[in-house]
Design a protein around this motif. Structure first.
Motif, PDB file in Angstrom:
ATOM      1  N   TYR A  48       5.892 -55.969  17.621  1.00 45.23           N
ATOM      2  CA  TYR A  48       6.695 -55.800  18.842  1.00 45.23           C
ATOM      3  C   TYR A  48       6.599 -54.332  19.219  1.00 45.23           C
TER       4      TYR A  48
ATOM      5  N   GLU B  70      12.708 -51.906  19.070  1.00 42.95           N
ATOM      6  CA  GLU B  70      13.341 -51.716  20.377  1.00 42.95           C
ATOM      7  C   GLU B  70      13.181 -50.225  20.697  1.00 42.95           C
TER       8      GLU B  70
ATOM      9  N   TYR C  63      22.163 -54.239  30.991  1.00 45.61           N
ATOM     10  CA  TYR C  63      20.956 -55.075  30.863  1.00 45.61           C
ATOM     11  C   TYR C  63      20.261 -55.014  32.222  1.00 45.61           C
TER      12      TYR C  63
ATOM     13  N   ASP D 213      12.683 -56.416  30.186  1.00 42.77           N
ATOM     14  CA  ASP D 213      14.123 -56.704  30.390  1.00 42.77           C
ATOM     15  C   ASP D 213      14.948 -55.894  29.390  1.00 42.77           C
TER      16      ASP D 213
ATOM     17  N   SER E  57      16.027 -49.082  26.364  1.00 45.44           N
ATOM     18  CA  SER E  57      15.743 -49.714  25.075  1.00 45.44           C
ATOM     19  C   SER E  57      14.900 -50.962  25.344  1.00 45.44           C
ATOM     20  N   ILE E  58      13.582 -50.797  25.205  1.00 49.69           N
ATOM     21  CA  ILE E  58      12.673 -51.762  25.822  1.00 49.69           C
ATOM     22  C   ILE E  58      12.359 -53.000  24.985  1.00 49.69           C
TER      23      ILE E  58
ATOM     24  N   LYS F 198      24.399 -63.785  19.442  1.00 50.48           N
ATOM     25  CA  LYS F 198      25.686 -64.115  20.063  1.00 50.48           C
ATOM     26  C   LYS F 198      26.802 -64.107  19.038  1.00 50.48           C
TER      27      LYS F 198
ATOM     28  N   GLU G 181      24.795 -51.925  17.608  1.00 48.36           N
ATOM     29  CA  GLU G 181      23.485 -51.331  17.429  1.00 48.36           C
ATOM     30  C   GLU G 181      23.673 -49.826  17.254  1.00 48.36           C
TER      31      GLU G 181
ATOM     32  N   TYR H 285      21.840 -46.319  17.250  1.00 47.27           N
ATOM     33  CA  TYR H 285      20.607 -45.666  17.681  1.00 47.27           C
ATOM     34  C   TYR H 285      20.386 -44.463  16.779  1.00 47.27           C
TER      35      TYR H 285
END
Ligand code: THG
Length: 369
Positions: free
Chosen positions: A32, A63, A95, A108, A122-123, A199, A204, A206
């Motif tokens: 990714y 990410e 978002y 997104d 944050s791709i 969910k 998160e 960073y």
């Protein structure tokens, strides 16, 4: 036949947590943003049950962050997305769909605003850095666009609040959904957001500076022993149940945000200056003719969806399934797909062509949870 292995080299980047992930017994990786992303530890199903009951630490360094700094930072940000960013305040996460000049989805990501002249993006899995750099250069914007030495670590699951409070202090409980605070960890300041690709709730972190990786990982595992903390990763079953979209799987540059159900994040009238505005104004007026839906596919567990599966009704193709998995909790196969407007209403019965043959399926307006 044994499964082929993934050959690792410098191009396929490891993360500050890769040693710990490896020690935790990772059993599978995907790639990714040219980086390792774990996909399974015990088994996808065991990981799923654990995520819904306890707390997991996820290496989501992949990410990657695009840092946009400078006097024109806000202007470039608004060029990148049709979501109106005027109301965005420091400490907020948004978002944001990112589209090209035709309105096709490029990414997104989650955007973070630190200040009027500093943002992170944050791709998801596409090389958005080059698009942002190209716009900045072509338009002579006064901005620096870079990938900083920042590595997100997610803490997800119902016990995430308790674990994070033990490591970062009680103030983490005050962080609202899609907000971040700057918090201390052993003398370093990290952005900590209430967000994440599940969910089940959580945060998160960073992490700024690769050298802090093992200390942060170890602190979370030490503090969480009695909470049954485990290494985890975005879970293929849970994210489909929750309707979380995966760029490159569920949507590509061939889709508009409206087709992806992200029309609610497009304020094309007021997002002055955004790339793709004319194209999206047309799309918004006319409405999409196909849209992302959740589906349930009947019968035994389906194999992994590595290619698009056609959706049929009365012998005609009316869409495609792009992600699917067996859901133990809902006792059916859950799926995400793009469905034509003729068949996108709640409860519509269709058929899906899986590698194991045709299966009856039902279209749903809302995700499972
Ligand atoms: N967190 C961060 N960066 C990311 C992801 C993330 N980058 C890659 C990828 N995930 C980007 N895609 C998504 C998809 C969904 C969400 C976040 C990023 C998401 N959606 C919520 C939902 O749909 O319920 C909330 C959206 C909202 O209401 O604003 O969280 O996970 N840092």
């Amino acid at each position: 036949m044994s499964a082929p292995t993934l050959s690792i080299s410098r191009r396929l980047r490891g993360t500050p947590f890769t040693n710990r992930v490896s020690e935790a017994g990772v059993k599978g990786y995907t790639v990714y943003n040219h980086m390792l992303l774990p996909t399974v530890f015990e088994s996808v199903e065991a990981d799923y049950h654990h995520l819904k009951k306890h707390v997991q630490v996820w290496d989501v360094s992949c990410e990657r962050q695009i840092e946009i700094r400078g006097a024109d930072a806000a202007r470039l940000m608004q060029m990148l997305t049709p979501r109106d960013l005027r109301g965005m305040t420091p400490g907020q996460c948004y978002y944001v769909p990112i589209v090209d000049e035709t309105g096709g989805m490029l990414n997104d990501p989650v955007a973070l605003k630190f200040a009027d002249d500093k943002y992170y993006i944050s791709i998801a899995d596409s090389d958005l850095l080059f698009w942002a750099k190209g716009l900045a250069y072509g338009l002579h914007l006064e901005v620096d666009v870079n990938e900083p030495d920042v590595h997100p670590l997610a803490v997800q699951g119902p016990k995430a609040d308790e674990l994070m409070a033990r490591v970062f202090g009680e103030q983490v409980r005050d962080i609202r959904f899609f907000r971040f605070h700057l918090l201390d960890f052993q003398g370093n300041e990290f952005a900590v957001a209430r967000s994440g690709y599940s969910k089940q709730g959580g945060y998160e972190i960073y992490m700024d500076g690769a050298q802090n990786g093992e200390a942060l990982w170890d602190a979370l595992f030490k503090a969480g022993e009695d909470l049954n903390v485990r290494a985890g990763c975005p879970n293929g079953i849970e994210r489909i149940e929750g309707g979380l979209l995966s760029y490159g799987n569920d949507m590509t540059r061939k889709n508009t945000p409206h087709e992806c159900g992200l029309g609610r994040f497009c304020d094309t009238q007021t997002a002055i200056g955004c790339v793709g505005r004319d194209a999206l104004l047309r799309v918004a007026t006319e409405g999409p003719i196909r849209q992302i839906r959740s589906l349930s596919i009947e019968g035994d567990p389906v194999p992994p969806c590595t290619d698009k599966w056609s959706i049929f009704a009365d012998g005609e193709r009316v869409g495609r399934v792009t992600s699917a998995a067996w859901s133990p909790d809902f006792n059916t196969n859950v799926a995400i797909g793009m469905v034509r407007m003729t068949h996108w209403k709640e409860g519509t019965k269709v058929e899906v062509e899986t590698p194991d043959g045709m299966r009856s399926a039902v279209v749903h307006l809302k995700p499972y949870i």
